[in-house]
Motif scaffolding. Structure first.
Motif, PDB file in Angstrom:
ATOM      1  N   VAL A  62       0.358  -1.208  -0.014  1.00 29.23           N
ATOM      2  CA  VAL A  62      -0.001  -0.002  -0.069  1.00 29.23           C
ATOM      3  C   VAL A  62       0.997   1.585  -0.383  1.00 29.23           C
ATOM      4  O   VAL A  62       2.025   0.927   0.273  1.00 29.23           O
ATOM      5  CB  VAL A  62      -1.005  -0.084   1.430  1.00 29.23           C
ATOM      6  N   PRO A  63       0.309   1.675  -0.081  1.00 30.71           N
ATOM      7  CA  PRO A  63       1.499   3.457   0.106  1.00 30.71           C
ATOM      8  C   PRO A  63       1.983   3.944   1.151  1.00 30.71           C
ATOM      9  O   PRO A  63       1.007   3.274   1.949  1.00 30.71           O
ATOM     10  CB  PRO A  63       0.230   4.874  -0.425  1.00 30.71           C
ATOM     11  N   PRO A  64       2.667   5.018   0.870  1.00 26.72           N
ATOM     12  CA  PRO A  64       3.664   4.769   2.372  1.00 26.72           C
ATOM     13  C   PRO A  64       3.093   5.414   3.490  1.00 26.72           C
ATOM     14  O   PRO A  64       3.129   4.448   4.840  1.00 26.72           O
ATOM     15  CB  PRO A  64       4.300   5.724   1.999  1.00 26.72           C
ATOM     16  N   GLN A  65       1.805   6.312   3.192  1.00 20.85           N
ATOM     17  CA  GLN A  65       0.881   6.972   4.127  1.00 20.85           C
ATOM     18  C   GLN A  65       0.131   5.931   5.443  1.00 20.85           C
ATOM     19  O   GLN A  65      -0.706   5.873   5.837  1.00 20.85           O
ATOM     20  CB  GLN A  65       0.503   8.135   3.538  1.00 20.85           C
ATOM     21  N   GLN A  66      -0.349   4.965   4.369  1.00 25.96           N
ATOM     22  CA  GLN A  66      -1.150   4.132   5.177  1.00 25.96           C
ATOM     23  C   GLN A  66      -0.687   2.395   5.181  1.00 25.96           C
ATOM     24  O   GLN A  66      -1.449   1.445   6.572  1.00 25.96           O
ATOM     25  CB  GLN A  66      -2.283   3.185   3.778  1.00 25.96           C
ATOM     26  N   VAL A  67       1.091   2.239   5.732  1.00 21.70           N
ATOM     27  CA  VAL A  67       1.641   1.473   5.800  1.00 21.70           C
ATOM     28  C   VAL A  67       1.179   0.794   7.005  1.00 21.70           C
ATOM     29  O   VAL A  67       1.218  -0.309   7.982  1.00 21.70           O
ATOM     30  CB  VAL A  67       2.390   0.668   5.419  1.00 21.70           C
ATOM     31  N   ALA A  86       6.254  -2.342   0.924  1.00 22.71           N
ATOM     32  CA  ALA A  86       6.565  -2.651  -0.072  1.00 22.71           C
ATOM     33  C   ALA A  86       6.896  -1.400  -0.347  1.00 22.71           C
ATOM     34  O   ALA A  86       6.913  -0.339  -1.213  1.00 22.71           O
ATOM     35  CB  ALA A  86       5.871  -3.497  -1.245  1.00 22.71           C
ATOM     36  N   ALA A  87       6.544   0.017   0.779  1.00 19.03           N
ATOM     37  CA  ALA A  87       6.422   1.247   0.066  1.00 19.03           C
ATOM     38  C   ALA A  87       7.717   1.984  -0.464  1.00 19.03           C
ATOM     39  O   ALA A  87       9.313   0.929   0.292  1.00 19.03           O
ATOM     40  CB  ALA A  87       6.004   1.656   1.408  1.00 19.03           C
ATOM     41  N   SER A  88       7.455   3.178  -0.571  1.00 17.88           N
ATOM     42  CA  SER A  88       9.123   3.417  -1.102  1.00 17.88           C
ATOM     43  C   SER A  88      10.159   4.252   0.176  1.00 17.88           C
ATOM     44  O   SER A  88      10.629   4.769  -1.169  1.00 17.88           O
ATOM     45  CB  SER A  88       8.906   4.458  -2.589  1.00 17.88           C
ATOM     46  N   VAL A  89       8.988   4.714   0.659  1.00 21.02           N
ATOM     47  CA  VAL A  89       9.735   5.312   1.736  1.00 21.02           C
ATOM     48  C   VAL A  89       9.783   4.735   3.237  1.00 21.02           C
ATOM     49  O   VAL A  89       8.353   3.835   3.536  1.00 21.02           O
ATOM     50  CB  VAL A  89       8.977   5.996   2.475  1.00 21.02           C
ATOM     51  N   LYS A  90      11.429   4.439   4.153  1.00 23.45           N
ATOM     52  CA  LYS A  90      11.161   3.076   4.904  1.00 23.45           C
ATOM     53  C   LYS A  90      10.973   3.910   6.456  1.00 23.45           C
ATOM     54  O   LYS A  90      10.625   3.195   7.456  1.00 23.45           O
ATOM     55  CB  LYS A  90      12.101   2.571   5.059  1.00 23.45           C
ATOM     56  N   ILE A 223       4.159   9.870  -2.154  1.00 19.05           N
ATOM     57  CA  ILE A 223       6.147   9.456  -1.745  1.00 19.05           C
ATOM     58  C   ILE A 223       6.330  10.608  -1.295  1.00 19.05           C
ATOM     59  O   ILE A 223       7.599  10.427  -0.480  1.00 19.05           O
ATOM     60  CB  ILE A 223       6.390   8.723  -2.921  1.00 19.05           C
ATOM     61  N   LEU A 224       6.264  11.240  -1.899  1.00 24.86           N
ATOM     62  CA  LEU A 224       7.685  12.816  -1.934  1.00 24.86           C
ATOM     63  C   LEU A 224       7.158  13.285  -0.575  1.00 24.86           C
ATOM     64  O   LEU A 224       8.409  13.913  -0.111  1.00 24.86           O
ATOM     65  CB  LEU A 224       7.194  13.663  -3.016  1.00 24.86           C
ATOM     66  N   GLY A 225       5.769  13.468  -0.145  1.00 24.83           N
ATOM     67  CA  GLY A 225       5.016  13.982   0.823  1.00 24.83           C
ATOM     68  C   GLY A 225       5.993  13.370   1.579  1.00 24.83           C
ATOM     69  O   GLY A 225       6.317  13.624   3.162  1.00 24.83           O
TER      70      GLY A 225
END
Lengths: 304, 304
Positions: A62-67, A86-90, A223-225
């Motif tokens: 799911v998108p980063p803010q929903q992980v 699997a998000a692009s920000v950790k 992602i950028l946020g």
């Protein structure tokens, strides 16, 4: 690993599920959009709906803010013994998961470094991550078995597990993925100021350099946020270089003496040579830092 | 057109010569590097060396800063009745040609909008300009026959002649080609500051957005230096957008109130949506503003 669940059956989740099914892992597909889960199931990615008992590993695609919220929810429901994402920000999801009181011993952050321009389950491919790095970011609390299962997941998808610290990952993707996406986007947005007759001259080069700009605005805002600090740092350095280049070009257009002009041309040449050198530092396709042997990759993905 | 000469047998000149030979035009190949002319002749692009008498049309396929001197030299030698060039910048060579006292009635500027990453005669293709625009920039002095011959040249190469004013062309390529090249280069140069472990995560997206940076630093110093005013204007606008994006990201990373954060996320979203919209303005492949029917193009070039 015998069983898995994939939460979020978009491009990434469905591609992971297809790879797991191909390796004989019983895979369950969960999405808030049940139609998306059914589409993925129809593609052979697994069984739509939750398993009866806990699976070995759940992947939160799911998108980063929903992980973090998804982790909390599915740990409470007992979806799986172990969890990864699997998000692009950790770093931000990890901090948020701690804040929500998730069981962090049974969670390890993950980021499979593959993607395509298209999104959604129909764009999924079982070889999307072949030969690609798959970053894993264990925290001090992550238990060894959870990390091992996530490494196994990466291997089952044909990827190469790479362990990094959260912040190290976020800085790396700011440089190699997020800032390039934003630069491509800002350049594409400049085309809104062009005349149609001007745009008619555009060729393959402009197509290439603006290709990333075609990605989902909604996903990339997330992602950028989520990685704003690291991206701002890289973009600020880039902005400085751009300002310098404007100065050189302005200097060239106003230079009266040949000597002045020569100095500016030398500065311009240095910029271009540094670009050639920077590009030469990129790993060969497959992202291994060495030529990839994966022929499957050559035809396929683009970095997320 | 029965006979032609190509001065400068690099990628562009040799590709033009190959196309002309394929259409039965007697073509002579001239290069200060005689080996390059012989290589082009060996590829079937024509006869190495000057013709005995004047040909119909000579194409000066040399870098922008060498066009005027080459025109002067070859007009004095009587190489051809009419002359055109293939440089990526149109106004400075025209002004320089006037300063040198060239016969401007028999010259029309030209810019075939095709290219490849590779350079040199060995990278040449007879279909490099298929379906692409070929800009022609007649001056008030250009005689009709000269323009007609240049239009015929473009058609023989499978391209679509487009007549523009010099400055109009130079502004258009600043937006669609030169600034994108420089932005790609500046982004690639940023990679010199990355750790090897960071660069290992790079994927296809970064390959795409930095692809132009791999071009010849020498040629691009010439091109960008020749079009400095127009490129500086576009790049300065772009720099402004980049600065704004840095501000939005900084704002996001320091926002304390949800309301503040929402405002910054909306600004970020607007940037990304504008990127999607800008990219959507690009013509379909073939650069015609409509889907190209040229299948030959689909596999081939990238804009110079």
């Amino acid at each position: 690993m015998d069983s898995a669940a994939v939460v979020g059956t978009g491009l990434i989740g469905t591609s992971i599920a297809l790879a797991l099914r191909g390796r004989g892992v019983a895979t369950y597909l969960i999405d808030t959009d049940q139609e998306a889960a059914r589409v993925a199931a129809g593609l052979g990615a697994g069984i739509a709906g939750p398993p009866r008992g806990p699976v070995d590993l759940a992947v939160l695609a799911v998108p980063p803010q929903q992980v973090a919220a998804a982790l909390k929810e599915h740990q409470l429901r007992g979806l799986a013994d172990d969890f990864t994402d699997a998000a692009s920000v950790k770093e931000p999801p990890q901090l948020e998961a701690a804040r929500l009181g998730c069981d962090l011993a049974r969670f390890v952050g993950g980021h499979p470094m593959g993607g395509r321009e298209q999104s959604g389950p129909l764009a999924a491919r079982d070889d999307l991550f072949h030969g690609r790095p798959w970053v894993l970011t264990p925290s001090a609390l992550t238990r060894p078995q959870t990390l091992e299962r996530a490494e196994r997941l990466a291997e089952l998808c044909g990827a190469r597990p790479v362990v990094m610290a959260h912040a190290e990952h976020d800085r790396a993707v700011a440089l190699t993925s997020h800032t390039p996406h934003l630069v491509s986007t800002l350049l594409a947005a400049r085309l809104l100021h062009g005349e149609r007759s001007q745009l008619g001259l555009a060729g393959q080069g402009l197509q290439d350099v603006t290709r990333l700009a075609g990605g989902s605005a909604e996903l990339w805002t997330d992602i950028l946020g989520s990685n704003a600090v690291a991206v701002a740092d890289v973009l600020a350095d880039f902005a400085h270089d751009v300002d310098d280049a404007v100065e050189v070009l302005r200097g060239l257009s106003t230079a009266r003496e040949p000597e002045q002009r020569r100095t500016h041309l030398e500065a311009l040449s240095t910029v271009l040579v540094r670009g050639v050198q920077g590009r030469a530092r990129l790993p060969a396709r497959g992202g291994t830092g060495a030529p990839s042997t994966s022929t499957a990759y050559a035809a396929a993905p683009r970095g997320a």
